[in-house]
Motif scaffolding. Structure first.
Motif, PDB file in Angstrom:
ATOM      1  N   VAL A   1     -58.976 -50.491  -3.358  1.00 49.73           N
ATOM      2  CA  VAL A   1     -59.995 -51.461  -3.759  1.00 49.73           C
ATOM      3  C   VAL A   1     -59.623 -52.875  -3.321  1.00 49.73           C
ATOM      4  N   LEU A   2     -58.387 -53.285  -3.620  1.00 50.44           N
ATOM      5  CA  LEU A   2     -57.970 -54.659  -3.354  1.00 50.44           C
ATOM      6  C   LEU A   2     -57.155 -54.816  -2.074  1.00 50.44           C
ATOM      7  N   GLY A   3     -56.620 -53.717  -1.573  1.00 46.72           N
ATOM      8  CA  GLY A   3     -55.874 -53.768  -0.322  1.00 46.72           C
ATOM      9  C   GLY A   3     -54.388 -53.957  -0.519  1.00 46.72           C
ATOM     10  N   ARG A   4     -53.606 -53.231   0.292  1.00 45.49           N
ATOM     11  CA  ARG A   4     -52.146 -53.410   0.330  1.00 45.49           C
ATOM     12  C   ARG A   4     -51.659 -52.887   1.668  1.00 45.49           C
ATOM     13  N   GLY A   5     -51.027 -53.723   2.453  1.00 43.30           N
ATOM     14  CA  GLY A   5     -50.678 -53.350   3.812  1.00 43.30           C
ATOM     15  C   GLY A   5     -51.824 -53.684   4.750  1.00 43.30           C
ATOM     16  N   LYS A   6     -51.928 -52.931   5.845  1.00 43.27           N
ATOM     17  CA  LYS A   6     -52.993 -53.163   6.821  1.00 43.27           C
ATOM     18  C   LYS A   6     -54.173 -52.238   6.505  1.00 43.27           C
ATOM     19  N   ARG A   7     -55.366 -52.803   6.517  1.00 43.67           N
ATOM     20  CA  ARG A   7     -56.592 -52.002   6.382  1.00 43.67           C
ATOM     21  C   ARG A   7     -57.141 -51.803   7.788  1.00 43.67           C
ATOM     22  N   VAL A   8     -57.129 -50.556   8.244  1.00 41.17           N
ATOM     23  CA  VAL A   8     -57.494 -50.265   9.642  1.00 41.17           C
ATOM     24  C   VAL A   8     -58.518 -49.137   9.692  1.00 41.17           C
ATOM     25  N   VAL A   9     -59.495 -49.281  10.584  1.00 37.55           N
ATOM     26  CA  VAL A   9     -60.452 -48.214  10.862  1.00 37.55           C
ATOM     27  C   VAL A   9     -60.314 -47.820  12.330  1.00 37.55           C
ATOM     28  N   ALA A  10     -60.138 -46.530  12.587  1.00 34.75           N
ATOM     29  CA  ALA A  10     -60.104 -45.994  13.947  1.00 34.75           C
ATOM     30  C   ALA A  10     -61.333 -45.108  14.125  1.00 34.75           C
ATOM     31  N   GLU A  11     -62.024 -45.247  15.263  1.00 32.90           N
ATOM     32  CA  GLU A  11     -63.260 -44.493  15.470  1.00 32.90           C
ATOM     33  C   GLU A  11     -63.440 -44.167  16.941  1.00 32.90           C
TER      34      GLU A  11
ATOM     35  N   ILE B   1     -59.894 -41.928   4.397  1.00 30.71           N
ATOM     36  CA  ILE B   1     -61.158 -41.193   4.437  1.00 30.71           C
ATOM     37  C   ILE B   1     -61.590 -40.926   5.877  1.00 30.71           C
ATOM     38  N   VAL B   2     -61.940 -39.685   6.152  1.00 36.66           N
ATOM     39  CA  VAL B   2     -62.552 -39.305   7.424  1.00 36.66           C
ATOM     40  C   VAL B   2     -64.063 -39.294   7.244  1.00 36.66           C
ATOM     41  N   TYR B   3     -64.765 -39.855   8.223  1.00 39.76           N
ATOM     42  CA  TYR B   3     -66.227 -39.841   8.197  1.00 39.76           C
ATOM     43  C   TYR B   3     -66.722 -39.480   9.587  1.00 39.76           C
ATOM     44  N   ALA B   4     -67.771 -38.645   9.655  1.00 42.80           N
ATOM     45  CA  ALA B   4     -68.292 -38.194  10.946  1.00 42.80           C
ATOM     46  C   ALA B   4     -69.812 -38.099  10.910  1.00 42.80           C
ATOM     47  N   GLU B   5     -70.422 -38.227  12.082  1.00 40.72           N
ATOM     48  CA  GLU B   5     -71.874 -38.072  12.230  1.00 40.72           C
ATOM     49  C   GLU B   5     -72.177 -37.328  13.520  1.00 40.72           C
TER      50      GLU B   5
ATOM     51  N   SER C   1     -64.457 -40.949  12.595  1.00 40.13           N
ATOM     52  CA  SER C   1     -63.675 -42.116  12.209  1.00 40.13           C
ATOM     53  C   SER C   1     -62.653 -41.769  11.132  1.00 40.13           C
ATOM     54  N   CYS C   2     -61.569 -42.544  11.128  1.00 35.23           N
ATOM     55  CA  CYS C   2     -60.537 -42.452  10.098  1.00 35.23           C
ATOM     56  C   CYS C   2     -60.298 -43.854   9.547  1.00 35.23           C
ATOM     57  N   SER C   3     -60.480 -44.009   8.241  1.00 38.43           N
ATOM     58  CA  SER C   3     -60.265 -45.295   7.592  1.00 38.43           C
ATOM     59  C   SER C   3     -58.983 -45.229   6.777  1.00 38.43           C
ATOM     60  N   LEU C   4     -58.074 -46.153   7.064  1.00 37.94           N
ATOM     61  CA  LEU C   4     -56.785 -46.224   6.365  1.00 37.94           C
ATOM     62  C   LEU C   4     -56.728 -47.569   5.643  1.00 37.94           C
ATOM     63  N   PRO C   5     -56.988 -47.585   4.346  1.00 40.63           N
ATOM     64  CA  PRO C   5     -57.110 -48.856   3.627  1.00 40.63           C
ATOM     65  C   PRO C   5     -55.797 -49.497   3.234  1.00 40.63           C
ATOM     66  N   HIS C   6     -54.695 -48.760   3.278  1.00 46.65           N
ATOM     67  CA  HIS C   6     -53.408 -49.374   2.933  1.00 46.65           C
ATOM     68  C   HIS C   6     -52.288 -48.768   3.765  1.00 46.65           C
ATOM     69  N   LEU C   7     -52.240 -49.212   5.012  1.00 47.53           N
ATOM     70  CA  LEU C   7     -51.249 -48.754   5.984  1.00 47.53           C
ATOM     71  C   LEU C   7     -50.107 -49.767   5.991  1.00 47.53           C
TER      72      LEU C   7
END
Length: 349
Positions: free
Chosen positions: A177-187, A256-260, A269-275
């Motif tokens: 929710v608030l973030g810790r580390g790097k927030r990264v999205v790969a798609e 979280i993985v998300y696809a369409e 896509s792969c979302s990594l909110p606290h890397l």
């Protein structure tokens, strides 16, 4: 502990790729290092890497945010006094920022969040930490802030320099929710023909797998802000190869993985909110780690934080490669086990 008690553990390691990566932290094709006993991970990530080289722009990575946190714990007489004390602390936030900057070249206080539970006051401080992952840096900063706040005589007593609202190496919701580390999205957007010929699947099959396995399956399992197949495998292998604190896969794997299924192909896509990663600090001084970081281009002269963002983007892209390959394999009955048996038997010969 004496030197006689220390020893080095050899972990099978390999360079995989190259991956084609674009985005706001890196734009190039590059091989990535993976250290793991689960060596079938190498060809699995390698399959995703080959896909990335067939697509214009490859895997697009976006580093959205970066911070490291430490939550201090104060003890007040009651909730009312805790509330009044926090109001005074907020009014003097500029003094706190100055105190942090005075004791560190790289740590900067950027945000505070508080929680009052009974007579306990938790303050979650967020900092930027340059190219370091920042665990020790923020603990030192938190010590400085606690001493300063206690000197203001607000009716608070010391509780702990780390009150678990951080939250460090634990599966919690607050980091997402608030973030810790790097927030990264790969798609990546993969044309249908490539999905069918290289992954032996279809965009619809993979999208269905993401929904049914990752989203629904994780939900009924009670997963906490997490819907993926095996982020932890790629994270641990990359962490061990680059001198990271491997325990951080606990929160790092909450992604979280998300696809369409789009007209143009498979959006994945792969979302990594606290890397949580760094290119300086503990473990990075070791010769083999330094050599690896040099080969990854993470020892260049850049603005503070740029090398760590580059590393985070590469890790996120690697996670996508492994996640895509595994999910595609699971759309075909028996493929996953056949691949593991063939690869592992081949290694034992």
């Amino acid at each position: 502990m004496s030197k006689h008690d220390q020893f080095v553990t050899g972990i099978p390691s390999s360079w995989v790729g190259p991956l084609r990566i674009s985005g706001n932290a890196i734009n190039e094709e590059i091989k990535v290092p993976l250290a793991t006993y689960e060596t079938p991970l190498w060809p699995s990530v390698g399959r995703g890497a080959r896909i990335s080289r067939l697509v214009e722009g490859g895997i697009r990575t976006t580093v959205i945010d970066e911070r490291m946190t430490r939550s201090t714990l104060f003890v007040a007489r009651d909730a009312g006094h805790a509330y009044e004390a926090m109001a005074s602390i907020r009014a003097r936030e500029a003094e706190l920022q100055e105190a942090v900057s005075a004791q560190s070249r790289f740590a900067k206080l950027i945000e505070m969040h508080e929680e009052i539970v009974g007579n306990l006051l938790f303050i979650r401080f967020a900092f930027t930490t340059g190219d370091a992952s920042g665990h020790n840096m923020v603990t030192q900063a938190a010590d400085t802030l606690m001493n300063l706040i206690l000197s203001w005589d607000l009716g608070l007593d010391y509780g702990s320099v780390s009150g678990n609202f951080c939250s460090d190496k634990k599966a919690t919701a607050v980091n997402g929710v608030l973030g810790r580390g790097k927030r990264v999205v790969a798609e990546i957007l993969i044309p249908h023909e490539i999905v069918e010929t290289k992954l032996r699947s279809t965009a619809q099959q993979i999208t269905d797998m993401v929904v049914r396995k990752n989203l629904v399956g994780s939900t009924i399992a009670g997963a906490l802000r997490s819907a993926n197949a095996h982020f932890a495998n790629m994270l641990l292998a990359f962490y061990l190869a680059t001198g990271q604190d491997a325990a951080n896969i606990v929160e790092g794997s909450q992604g979280i993985v998300y696809a369409e299924n789009r007209a143009e192909g498979l959006y994945f896509s792969c979302s990594l909110p606290h890397l949580i990663v760094g290119t300086v600090g503990n473990g990075k001084h070791l010769d083999h780690v330094n050599d690896t970081l040099e080969q990854l281009g993470c020892r260049e002269e850049r603005e503070p934080g740029a090398n760590a963002r580059r590393l985070a983007a590469m890790i996120a892209a690697t996670v996508l490669c492994g996640e895509l390959s595994l999910l595609a394999a699971q759309t075909n009955p028996g493929e996953l086990m056949r691949s593991h048996v063939a690869l592992e038997r081949g290694e034992r010969k």
